[in-house]
Design a protein around this motif. Sequence first.
Motif, short mmCIF file in Angstrom:
data_model
loop_
_atom_site.label_atom_id
_atom_site.label_comp_id
_atom_site.label_asym_id
_atom_site.label_seq_id
_atom_site.Cartn_x
_atom_site.Cartn_y
_atom_site.Cartn_z
N VAL A 40 19.84 -4.69 -30.51
CA VAL A 40 20.70 -4.07 -31.52
C VAL A 40 20.14 -4.38 -32.89
N LYS A 41 19.82 -3.35 -33.65
CA LYS A 41 19.18 -3.51 -34.96
C LYS A 41 20.24 -3.32 -36.04
N VAL A 224 24.93 -12.73 -29.67
CA VAL A 224 24.52 -13.39 -30.91
C VAL A 224 23.50 -12.51 -31.62
N ILE A 225 23.68 -12.35 -32.92
CA ILE A 225 22.73 -11.62 -33.76
C ILE A 225 21.93 -12.64 -34.56
N ALA A 226 20.61 -12.57 -34.48
CA ALA A 226 19.74 -13.48 -35.21
C ALA A 226 19.42 -12.91 -36.59
N ASN A 227 19.53 -13.74 -37.61
CA ASN A 227 19.31 -13.32 -38.99
C ASN A 227 18.34 -14.29 -39.66
N GLY A 228 17.43 -13.72 -40.46
CA GLY A 228 16.49 -14.54 -41.20
C GLY A 228 15.06 -14.07 -41.00
N ASP A 229 14.47 -13.51 -42.09
CA ASP A 229 13.05 -13.11 -42.10
C ASP A 229 12.69 -12.06 -41.05
N ILE A 230 13.60 -11.15 -40.76
CA ILE A 230 13.26 -10.01 -39.89
C ILE A 230 12.59 -8.96 -40.78
N ASP A 231 11.26 -8.97 -40.81
CA ASP A 231 10.54 -8.12 -41.76
C ASP A 231 9.74 -6.99 -41.11
N ALA A 245 18.52 -13.57 -28.43
CA ALA A 245 19.59 -12.89 -29.17
C ALA A 245 19.70 -11.44 -28.75
N LYS A 246 20.92 -10.92 -28.76
CA LYS A 246 21.13 -9.52 -28.39
C LYS A 246 20.84 -8.57 -29.55
N GLY A 247 20.81 -9.12 -30.77
CA GLY A 247 20.55 -8.28 -31.93
C GLY A 247 19.81 -9.04 -33.01
N VAL A 248 19.28 -8.30 -33.96
CA VAL A 248 18.61 -8.90 -35.12
C VAL A 248 19.14 -8.23 -36.37
#
Length: 341
Positions: A40-41, A224-231, A245-248
């Motif tokens: 999941v974006k 859980v959505i992972a956040n941080g430096d998704i570039d 994680a299921k999303g970023v």
Amino acid sequence: MAPRSLPDSRFHIDFVVVFGFFKFFMTKHTMDIFEKHTLVKVCSPMVRYSRLPFRLLVREYGCDLAFTPMLMADSFIKSDNYRKVESVTCENNPLVVQFAANTPEIFAEATELAYQDCIGVDLNCGCPQSWASHEGIGACMMNKPDLISDILRQTRNRISDSTFGVSCKIRIFLDMARTVDLARQLEATGISFLTVHGRTKAERNEPVHLDYIKAIVDAVDIPVIANGDIDSLEKAHAVQEVTGAKGVMSARSILENPALFTGQVKTPVDCINKWCEINTRLDTHFTMFHRHLIHMCAPLLNKFERRIFNNLTDKKAVLDFISDKFNNHSNLEEEESVVVS
């Protein structure tokens, strides 16, 4: 909980029926989003930036779920104009409205007002700015886990629609066990998913602690959505691989490249043109229109061009610059070389 009443006419009655069906369908569909998508974006909540025009843009380029900016729940309750300015409407579902609040009553009341126009609400417990700490909101609330739990639980219980999402966004503690304990405590309130920025309140540009996010993923049963430096899209898949994680969620990088989730490494010209079209249609304020373009175009312009573009003062001048620079076919080959260098 029904949509607001509308004038009594055949058109408006039909609209209510259609809107009600749309809301039900969209809610059911979106809260199942973690089952329907392998990854999941998500477009992050960003103050002044993740408003309606930008949310509409990123949806054209692979974004599955968008957040509003962090909204002050008390202002959302008190001010019709505040709600209007933030453009929380069903036009851009699936949408999560993020609130800053430090009492169960305020968060729950704001949730009830937002309910008909979104698929969920999120409690911000991740904003690290000093003004937020002074107000008793954001990341400082992580030191009051029982308060966070009370806010989320009371709001979850107040909304009878079980398909409506209630979620929370947090950072991490230096102590991994304490971080995991917080995640478990929040899960127990009945939240739909949890977003984790893998940095502490004090960290800004330090590497993201992916091991902490993985520990949370392993400890809870909610997405859980992972956040941080998704570039980049490549980075998004790599983070999912490491953390499970299921999303970023992307913030700064998606400002620079709204097409990031399609695999584009830079903002494509069609995305810039789409942004211009959306803003012309919505007649948005020049400052918002221009500010986003400054971010999008920065990697595509040389130093001299950036100086000129960043100092333009009206929409016509900006549109003329975009047309001359990016839509003049004689410049396309040159432009590609500028981007790659």
